[in-house]
Design a protein around this motif. Structure first.
Motif, PDB file in Angstrom:
ATOM      1  N   MET A  48       0.819  -1.213   0.000  1.00  0.00           N
ATOM      2  CA  MET A  48       0.000   0.000   0.000  1.00  0.00           C
ATOM      3  C   MET A  48       0.854   1.265   0.000  1.00  0.00           C
ATOM      4  O   MET A  48       0.567   2.235  -0.713  1.00  0.00           O
ATOM      5  N   VAL A  49       1.905   1.279   0.793  1.00  0.00           N
ATOM      6  CA  VAL A  49       2.783   2.451   0.833  1.00  0.00           C
ATOM      7  C   VAL A  49       3.456   2.646  -0.520  1.00  0.00           C
ATOM      8  O   VAL A  49       3.523   3.763  -1.053  1.00  0.00           O
ATOM      9  N   ALA A  50       3.956   1.556  -1.098  1.00  0.00           N
ATOM     10  CA  ALA A  50       4.598   1.657  -2.412  1.00  0.00           C
ATOM     11  C   ALA A  50       3.605   2.137  -3.467  1.00  0.00           C
ATOM     12  O   ALA A  50       3.945   2.963  -4.324  1.00  0.00           O
ATOM     13  N   LEU A  51       2.383   1.616  -3.410  1.00  0.00           N
ATOM     14  CA  LEU A  51       1.351   2.046  -4.354  1.00  0.00           C
ATOM     15  C   LEU A  51       1.126   3.551  -4.256  1.00  0.00           C
ATOM     16  O   LEU A  51       1.040   4.253  -5.267  1.00  0.00           O
ATOM     17  N   SER A 124      -9.021   2.831   1.987  1.00  0.00           N
ATOM     18  CA  SER A 124     -10.383   2.440   1.627  1.00  0.00           C
ATOM     19  C   SER A 124     -10.493   0.915   1.542  1.00  0.00           C
ATOM     20  O   SER A 124      -9.493   0.195   1.522  1.00  0.00           O
ATOM     21  N   ARG A 125     -11.731   0.450   1.441  1.00  0.00           N
ATOM     22  CA  ARG A 125     -11.980  -0.993   1.403  1.00  0.00           C
ATOM     23  C   ARG A 125     -11.975  -1.562  -0.011  1.00  0.00           C
ATOM     24  O   ARG A 125     -12.117  -2.770  -0.209  1.00  0.00           O
ATOM     25  N   ASN A 126     -11.843  -0.723  -1.016  1.00  0.00           N
ATOM     26  CA  ASN A 126     -11.899  -1.175  -2.408  1.00  0.00           C
ATOM     27  C   ASN A 126     -10.527  -1.631  -2.891  1.00  0.00           C
ATOM     28  O   ASN A 126      -9.502  -1.061  -2.501  1.00  0.00           O
ATOM     29  N   PRO A 127     -10.475  -2.633  -3.756  1.00  0.00           N
ATOM     30  CA  PRO A 127      -9.197  -3.008  -4.380  1.00  0.00           C
ATOM     31  C   PRO A 127      -8.634  -1.839  -5.173  1.00  0.00           C
ATOM     32  O   PRO A 127      -9.367  -1.140  -5.869  1.00  0.00           O
ATOM     33  N   LEU A 128      -7.339  -1.613  -5.053  1.00  0.00           N
ATOM     34  CA  LEU A 128      -6.684  -0.498  -5.721  1.00  0.00           C
ATOM     35  C   LEU A 128      -5.796  -1.018  -6.844  1.00  0.00           C
ATOM     36  O   LEU A 128      -5.112  -2.036  -6.691  1.00  0.00           O
ATOM     37  N   SER A 129      -5.799  -0.317  -7.949  1.00  0.00           N
ATOM     38  CA  SER A 129      -4.976  -0.704  -9.086  1.00  0.00           C
ATOM     39  C   SER A 129      -3.545  -0.250  -8.854  1.00  0.00           C
ATOM     40  O   SER A 129      -3.278   0.927  -8.643  1.00  0.00           O
ATOM     41  N   PHE A 130      -2.621  -1.200  -8.870  1.00  0.00           N
ATOM     42  CA  PHE A 130      -1.214  -0.888  -8.652  1.00  0.00           C
ATOM     43  C   PHE A 130      -0.635  -0.286  -9.928  1.00  0.00           C
ATOM     44  O   PHE A 130      -0.807  -0.849 -11.008  1.00  0.00           O
ATOM     45  N   GLY A 217       2.138  -6.601  -5.536  1.00  0.00           N
ATOM     46  CA  GLY A 217       1.399  -5.538  -6.190  1.00  0.00           C
ATOM     47  C   GLY A 217       1.794  -5.362  -7.642  1.00  0.00           C
ATOM     48  O   GLY A 217       0.947  -5.171  -8.524  1.00  0.00           O
ATOM     49  N   THR A 218       3.083  -5.449  -7.917  1.00  0.00           N
ATOM     50  CA  THR A 218       3.561  -5.301  -9.294  1.00  0.00           C
ATOM     51  C   THR A 218       3.145  -6.483 -10.158  1.00  0.00           C
ATOM     52  O   THR A 218       2.775  -6.321 -11.324  1.00  0.00           O
ATOM     53  N   TYR A 219       3.169  -7.673  -9.593  1.00  0.00           N
ATOM     54  CA  TYR A 219       2.853  -8.883 -10.345  1.00  0.00           C
ATOM     55  C   TYR A 219       1.371  -8.967 -10.701  1.00  0.00           C
ATOM     56  O   TYR A 219       0.987  -9.190 -11.846  1.00  0.00           O
ATOM     57  N   TYR A 220       0.522  -8.788  -9.683  1.00  0.00           N
ATOM     58  CA  TYR A 220      -0.912  -8.898  -9.899  1.00  0.00           C
ATOM     59  C   TYR A 220      -1.547  -7.601 -10.375  1.00  0.00           C
ATOM     60  O   TYR A 220      -2.642  -7.605 -10.927  1.00  0.00           O
ATOM     61  N   GLY A 221      -0.890  -6.471 -10.112  1.00  0.00           N
ATOM     62  CA  GLY A 221      -1.455  -5.186 -10.491  1.00  0.00           C
ATOM     63  C   GLY A 221      -2.549  -4.711  -9.569  1.00  0.00           C
ATOM     64  O   GLY A 221      -3.268  -3.765  -9.881  1.00  0.00           O
ATOM     65  N   ILE A 222      -2.697  -5.344  -8.399  1.00  0.00           N
ATOM     66  CA  ILE A 222      -3.779  -5.041  -7.477  1.00  0.00           C
ATOM     67  C   ILE A 222      -3.235  -5.008  -6.043  1.00  0.00           C
ATOM     68  O   ILE A 222      -2.328  -5.753  -5.707  1.00  0.00           O
ATOM     69  N   ALA A 223      -3.806  -4.134  -5.229  1.00  0.00           N
ATOM     70  CA  ALA A 223      -3.504  -4.124  -3.800  1.00  0.00           C
ATOM     71  C   ALA A 223      -4.811  -3.929  -3.036  1.00  0.00           C
ATOM     72  O   ALA A 223      -5.690  -3.185  -3.486  1.00  0.00           O
ATOM     73  N   HIS A 224      -4.938  -4.603  -1.898  1.00  0.00           N
ATOM     74  CA  HIS A 224      -6.172  -4.540  -1.110  1.00  0.00           C
ATOM     75  C   HIS A 224      -5.811  -4.711   0.355  1.00  0.00           C
ATOM     76  O   HIS A 224      -4.820  -5.372   0.681  1.00  0.00           O
ATOM     77  N   CYS A 275      -4.800 -14.633 -11.209  1.00  0.00           N
ATOM     78  CA  CYS A 275      -5.749 -13.566 -10.885  1.00  0.00           C
ATOM     79  C   CYS A 275      -6.808 -14.104  -9.942  1.00  0.00           C
ATOM     80  O   CYS A 275      -7.479 -15.067 -10.257  1.00  0.00           O
ATOM     81  N   HIS A 276      -6.938 -13.500  -8.799  1.00  0.00           N
ATOM     82  CA  HIS A 276      -7.799 -14.010  -7.746  1.00  0.00           C
ATOM     83  C   HIS A 276      -9.271 -13.785  -8.084  1.00  0.00           C
ATOM     84  O   HIS A 276      -9.661 -12.787  -8.650  1.00  0.00           O
ATOM     85  N   VAL A 277     -10.105 -14.734  -7.705  1.00  0.00           N
ATOM     86  CA  VAL A 277     -11.534 -14.670  -8.015  1.00  0.00           C
ATOM     87  C   VAL A 277     -12.166 -13.393  -7.478  1.00  0.00           C
ATOM     88  O   VAL A 277     -12.967 -12.752  -8.134  1.00  0.00           O
ATOM     89  N   SER A 278     -11.810 -13.009  -6.253  1.00  0.00           N
ATOM     90  CA  SER A 278     -12.422 -11.826  -5.657  1.00  0.00           C
ATOM     91  C   SER A 278     -12.094 -10.574  -6.449  1.00  0.00           C
ATOM     92  O   SER A 278     -12.888  -9.633  -6.500  1.00  0.00           O
ATOM     93  N   TRP A 279     -10.919 -10.554  -7.071  1.00  0.00           N
ATOM     94  CA  TRP A 279     -10.556  -9.386  -7.877  1.00  0.00           C
ATOM     95  C   TRP A 279     -11.379  -9.374  -9.174  1.00  0.00           C
ATOM     96  O   TRP A 279     -11.769  -8.327  -9.655  1.00  0.00           O
TER      97      TRP A 279
END
Length: 330
Positions: A48-51, A124-130, A217-224, A275-279
């Motif tokens: 999250m900090v890196a994002l 926030s509670r939403n997935p963030l795009s890395f 974060g870099t690999y999946y492109g997502i942080a939560h 890629c995770h199902v929840s994403w």
């Protein structure tokens, strides 16, 4: 054969991340025999900090090269996570060092929940795009595709594993850590500052976790804010699989766990591991497909494969593949 090689590449990438996170668990357990279940949240904070840093620098049009922006994100995430690790040890774990084992275990779970909710309030509670600002070329090797990010993750993980091994076995701090692991009372009588060694262990593990968070974060492109929960559980399983308290075991366990997940998902499930199902349910499937990842379409069976292998290994070898390595404190 192409599927096999592709899943080997995917498994090595995922296993490298598991191994780096598992080292944080096994270092702490090897010295104080404490399972730091909040370590997964430290990884999440690093991501999250890196994002935040990468997104701010990229959006400000500073003219900095993309690689410098990513390194700046890592440079900010590592000290923040180190401070979090030091604070956890000093405030939550040190006062309970002589308490029954259940007390620090419950405390670790409580710290994990607190960190998750703090992250939710901040990001926030939403997935963030890395931010994906570095070009990610794809290379074909014997019919399998490997991206630049995967090469970077595997290479950086190998360097960090070698660096940690050198620190533990070739430095004065490493000697103090091994002495504390063997017998903290005798080490203290010999002039070792036990509190400093234990704090250093938490700090080093948190620093490794921060880099792992940036990798994820870099690999999946997502942080939560919940991303560290399952990742931490799997990394802990990898440490147990290889032999808790054993550095080489944590590395081996992480790599094997990643390979089992990838191969199981590739041959038995309907999907790969990337890629995770929840994403996907959050509307991020397009991002996964655009980055070359195969989208999960079904139940996340890969988790079942990993834990089935863990159970099977522990049934026949309870101490893990390479054996548990902690000092005799009787």
């Amino acid at each position: 054969m192409d599927v096999f090689l592709q899943q080997i590449v995917n498994g090595l990438t995922l296993g490298s991340i598991y191994a780096i996170v598992a080292l944080g668990y096994t270092m702490v357990y090897g010295i104080v025999q404490l399972i730091n279940f909040a370590h997964g949240e430290v990884v999440m904070i690093g991501a999250m900090v890196a994002l935040t840093v990468i997104g701010s620098l990229a959006g400000a049009n500073t003219g900095m090269p993309p690689i410098v922006i990513v390194l700046a994100g890592i440079a900010c995430a590592v000290p923040v996570c180190m401070v979090v690790g030091f604070t956890m040890e000093r405030v939550a774990y040190r006062p309970l060092r002589g308490a029954p084992r259940l007390a620090p275990l419950i405390t670790a779970i409580g710290i994990s929940i607190i960190l998750q909710h703090l992250a939710m309030l901040i990001w926030s509670r939403n997935p963030l795009s890395f931010p994906q600002i570095i070009p990610n070329p794809v290379f074909e090797i014997a019919g399998a595709s490997i991206t630049g990010v995967q090469i970077a993750i595997i290479g950086l993980s190998a360097l960090m594993m070698l660096g940690l091994t050198a620190l533990v076995y070739r430095t004065r701090l490493g000697v103090a850590m091994r002495a504390t692991s063997e017998n903290p009372q005798v080490a203290g009588l010999m002039g070792v500052n036990i509190n400093r060694v234990i704090s250093s262990t938490f700090v080093i593990g948190a620093g490794l976790g921060a880099v792992a968070g940036v990798m994820v974060g870099t690999y999946y492109g997502i942080a939560h804010y919940t991303m560290g929960a399952l990742l931490g559980l799997k990394a802990f399983s990898a440490a147990v699989l290889g032999g808790i308290g054993n550095l080489a075991g944590a590395m081996l366990g992480g790599i094997l766990l990643g390979l089992v997940e990838a191969l199981g998902a590739g041959y038995i499930g309907e999907f790969t591991d990337l890629c995770h199902v929840s994403w996907i349910s959050s509307g991020l499937a397009e991002r996964c497909a655009r980055d070359g990842h195969v989208v999960l379409m079904g139940s996340n069976y890969q988790d079942v494969f990993a834990f089935l292998v863990l159970i099977a290994v522990l049934v026949f070898r309870p101490s893990g593949l390479l054996g548990e390595r902690v000092g005799d404190r009787a």
